[in-house]
Design a protein around this motif. Structure first.
Motif, PDB file in Angstrom:
ATOM      1  N   ALA A   1     -17.070 -15.939  16.301  1.00 36.94           N
ATOM      2  CA  ALA A   1     -17.208 -15.119  15.092  1.00 36.94           C
ATOM      3  C   ALA A   1     -18.153 -13.957  15.294  1.00 36.94           C
ATOM      4  O   ALA A   1     -17.937 -12.865  14.738  1.00 36.94           O
ATOM      5  CB  ALA A   1     -17.670 -15.986  13.930  1.00 36.94           C
ATOM      6  N   TYR A   2     -19.212 -14.129  16.093  1.00 35.43           N
ATOM      7  CA  TYR A   2     -20.273 -13.115  16.168  1.00 35.43           C
ATOM      8  C   TYR A   2     -20.387 -12.426  17.529  1.00 35.43           C
ATOM      9  O   TYR A   2     -21.315 -11.648  17.731  1.00 35.43           O
ATOM     10  CB  TYR A   2     -21.614 -13.737  15.766  1.00 35.43           C
ATOM     11  N   ARG A   3     -19.436 -12.670  18.411  1.00 31.72           N
ATOM     12  CA  ARG A   3     -19.436 -11.893  19.655  1.00 31.72           C
ATOM     13  C   ARG A   3     -18.948 -10.471  19.358  1.00 31.72           C
ATOM     14  O   ARG A   3     -18.264 -10.223  18.366  1.00 31.72           O
ATOM     15  CB  ARG A   3     -18.565 -12.557  20.718  1.00 31.72           C
ATOM     16  N   VAL A   4     -19.317  -9.546  20.219  1.00 33.77           N
ATOM     17  CA  VAL A   4     -18.859  -8.161  20.079  1.00 33.77           C
ATOM     18  C   VAL A   4     -17.372  -8.121  20.408  1.00 33.77           C
ATOM     19  O   VAL A   4     -16.954  -8.513  21.515  1.00 33.77           O
ATOM     20  CB  VAL A   4     -19.639  -7.225  21.024  1.00 33.77           C
ATOM     21  N   LYS A   5     -16.578  -7.679  19.449  1.00 36.18           N
ATOM     22  CA  LYS A   5     -15.120  -7.619  19.651  1.00 36.18           C
ATOM     23  C   LYS A   5     -14.526  -6.637  18.650  1.00 36.18           C
ATOM     24  O   LYS A   5     -15.176  -6.239  17.672  1.00 36.18           O
ATOM     25  CB  LYS A   5     -14.496  -9.010  19.452  1.00 36.18           C
ATOM     26  N   GLU A   6     -13.276  -6.256  18.874  1.00 38.83           N
ATOM     27  CA  GLU A   6     -12.572  -5.382  17.953  1.00 38.83           C
ATOM     28  C   GLU A   6     -12.494  -6.035  16.576  1.00 38.83           C
ATOM     29  O   GLU A   6     -12.261  -7.247  16.456  1.00 38.83           O
ATOM     30  CB  GLU A   6     -11.159  -5.094  18.446  1.00 38.83           C
ATOM     31  N   GLN A   7     -12.715  -5.223  15.550  1.00 36.31           N
ATOM     32  CA  GLN A   7     -12.682  -5.747  14.195  1.00 36.31           C
ATOM     33  C   GLN A   7     -11.262  -5.629  13.614  1.00 36.31           C
ATOM     34  O   GLN A   7     -10.546  -4.670  13.903  1.00 36.31           O
ATOM     35  CB  GLN A   7     -13.668  -4.978  13.307  1.00 36.31           C
ATOM     36  N   PRO A   8     -10.843  -6.608  12.800  1.00 37.44           N
ATOM     37  CA  PRO A   8      -9.493  -6.555  12.217  1.00 37.44           C
ATOM     38  C   PRO A   8      -9.363  -5.387  11.235  1.00 37.44           C
ATOM     39  O   PRO A   8     -10.341  -4.914  10.679  1.00 37.44           O
ATOM     40  CB  PRO A   8      -9.386  -7.903  11.484  1.00 37.44           C
TER      41      PRO A   8
END
Length: 454
Positions: free
Chosen positions: A447-454
Motif C-alpha cells: 500500500a505504501y511503496r512508491v508506485k504509480e497511482q490509480p
C-alpha cells in the motif's frame, strides 16, 4: 595563525546570509525506507538487495557521480545537482534541486521517485517505502551504514542518557518529508521564522504519519516527532529567539555558540568534539583544532536539528514522511504560506502570543492526539484549518500571477480531507492496519511503496 583560524563573528554570520540574489525557490528532501517487501524491515547495506546495490542500480541508469567515504558508496549526485544519499539506517534520501514553482517541483520529484522505485524493484527485489518511519524495524535490527559520523553521533547521544535515548530511533527508523525556502534579507528571515517556529506543533499534527513502531500500535500518532523530544534538547525542538516580533542573525549565532558540538569534518575526516561548545573554541586557543574554524562552524550548523532550521535557507523539519500520493501537499501548503506575504503575516498573527511553554506542551501533545490536541487555549484542528485557508489563498495568488498552474490547488485536497474529518493520516493508517491489511507487513508495504497511482 592561519587566516581560516581568525574569522570574525560577522564572517560566521555571513555564512547564514543568502549567497545569491533573491529568487524564491522551493526544495524538497524525501526520506524513503529501503525495505524488504515481505517483512517490511529495512534491508542491509551490503548484499544484492541492499541499499548500496540500490544506489548502484540507480547510478547505472543516468549520469550520476558517486559520493564516497573511502570505499563506502554513500550517495550519488546527478548532473543537474539532485542527490540521493543514504541515511544512517539505510533509508534513501532524495534531495531535489531548488525550483521556482510547486508544479514543476512535484512533477520532477514524482517522475524521479517512480523511476528509482522501478529500478530498485527490478534490480534488487526491494521496495521504497513512502511513510513516516520504517514501522517494522526493532532495536535488534539496529544497524548503521558505514558513515564515519554515524558512530560519533551514536556515541554522543548515548552519553546524554535519557535526554538522548531516542536518537537511535531517529537514525534507524524515522522518515521525513522536508522542504526548504529562500529569504531575501535578515528582515525577511525574521518574518518567516517568527511565523514558522510556533506553527511547528500544528504542522506535526497535520502531517502525522508514523503510528506503528516496532510492529506495535500503542496510540502514538507520530512516533517520529515523539523521538525528537528525546534526541538532544539543546540542538532540537523550538528556537526560543524566534518567539518574538523579530529575530536577528546575531541572536541565532549566539545561541549556536552554546550548543555542544558532536563532531567536526573536513576532507572526509570526522573527529569527535565531545560536547565542546563553539563558544569555548571561539574564546580559547585555536591552534590545536582538528580542522579549520570555518569547517567546524559549517559542520556545527549542519548538526542542528530544530523543527525549523536556519542556514542560508529555511528548512521545515516537523513533517513526517508522507505517502507518495500525499507528497505534493507538503510544498503546496508551505509555499502558499511562505511566498505570499499576507498569508505569512496571517499565520504569525495566529501564533504571535504563544509562549515557549505553550509550544513545547503542544508539540508533546500532538504526537499522541494529533488534531485533537490543544495549543494553549486554542484547538490544533481549528488552527490547522485556518493555516490551510491561508495556504490556499497564497497558492491562488501565485496562480493569478502566472507563477503556477491552477491544478496545484488540488494538491491541498488531502489536507482538506484531514482537517474536515479531524482524522490524521496516522489514524487512517491504523484503521487500514486493523482491517484491510489484517496486520500484514506485506499488505502494508504494498500500500505504501512508491508506485504509480490509480
Amino acid at each position: 595563525m592561519a587566516e581560516s583560524q581568525s574569522l570574525t563573528k560577522e564572517e560566521l554570520i555571513n555564512f547564514l546570509r543568502p549567497n545569491k540574489p533573491f529568487e524564491p525557490k522551493i526544495g524538497i528532501e524525501i526520506e524513503l525506507g529501503a525495505v524488504n517487501p515481505q517483512s517490511g524491515k529495512s534491508v542491509p547495506y551490503y548484499g544484492p538487495n541492499g541499499s548500496r546495490a540500490m544506489l548502484e542500480a540507480i547510478w547505472a541508469d543516468d549520469e550520476w557521480t558517486p559520493i564516497l567515504e573511502g570505499d563506502a558508496l554513500l550517495g550519488i549526485k546527478r548532473h543537474d545537482g539532485a542527490t540521493i544519499t543514504l541515511e544512517h539506517g539505510g533509508a534513501l534520501e532524495y534531495s531535489s534541486i531548488p525550483m521556482a514553482s510547486v508544479g514543476e517541483l512535484v512533477r520532477v520529484t514524482q517522475q524521479d521517485l517512480l523511476r528509482f522505485a522501478r529500478l530498485v524493484e527490478e534490480k534488487c527485489g526491494s521496495s521504497l517505502l513512502a511513510f513516516g518511519n520504517t514501522p517494522f524495524d526493532t532495536r535488534a535490527d539496529f544497524a548503521l551504514v558505514p558513515k564515519k559520523r554515524a558512530r560519533i553521533m551514536e556515541e554522543y547521544c548515548t552519553g546524554l542518557g535519557e535526554e538522548g535515548s531516542m536518537a537511535w530511533r531517529l537514525m534507524v527508523q524515522a522518515l521525513s518529508t522536508q522542504v526548504t525556502y529562500d529569504f531575501a534579507s535578515e528582515e525577511d528571515m525574521s518574518r518567516k521564522m517568527r511565523a514558522l517556529v510556533p506553527a511547528a506543533p500544528v504542522s506535526t499534527a497535520l502531517f502525522a504519519n508514523s503510528p506503528i513502531q516496532d510492529g506495535i500500535v500503542d496510540g502514538v500518532l507520530s512516533h517520529r516527532s515523539q523521538a525528537w523530544l528525546q534526541y538532544d534538547p539543546r540542538r532540537c525542538g523550538t528556537l526560543p529567539m524566534a518567539l518574538k516580533d523579530s529575530m536577528t542573525f546575531d541572536e541565532y549565532v549566539e545561541w549556536l555558540f552554546d550548543v555542544p558540538m558532536m563532531f567536526s569534518a573536513e576532507g572526509g575526516q570526522y573527529v569527535p568534539m565531545h560536547g565542546r561548545t563553539f563558544r569555548e573554541l571561539w574564546e580559547g586557543d585555536r591552534d590545536d583544532l582538528p580542522h579549520s574554524i570555518l569547517s567546524i562552524w559549517k559542520t556545527h550548523i549542519s548538526a542542528i536539528f530544530t523543527d525549523v532550521r536556519l542556514r542560508n535557507t529555511i528548512e521545515l523539519r516537523s513533517i513526517d514522511g508522507q505517502s507518495f500520493a500525499d507528497i505534493p501537499a507538503v510544498p503546496a501548503f508551505w509555499t502558499g504560506i511562505l511566498y505570499h506575504p499576507p498569508s505569512l503575516d496571517a499565520v504569525w498573527n495566529l501564533f504571535r502570543h504563544k509562549t515557549l511553554e505553550d509550544v513545547n506542551k503542544a508539540q508533546s501533545e500532538v504526537c499522541q492526539t494529533g488534531l485533537k490536541a490543544s495549543y494553549g487555549n486554542d484547538s490544533v484542528r481549528e488552527l490547522a484549518a485556518q493555516m490551510l485557508e491561508f495556504a490556499r489563498q497564497g497558492l491562488q495568488a501565485r496562480v493569478d500571477m502566472g507563477l503556477e498552474n491552477a491544478e496545484i490547488l488540488e494538491f491541498l485536497n488531502p489536507l482538506e480531507e484531514i482537517v474536515s474529518t479531524g482524522n490524521t493520516r496516522a489514524e487512517q493508517v491504523l484503521q487500514r492496519w486493523n482491517t484491510e491489511f489484517d496486520r500484514s507487513p506485506v499488505k502494508f508495504v504494498e500500500a505504501y511503496r512508491v508506485k504509480e497511482q490509480p
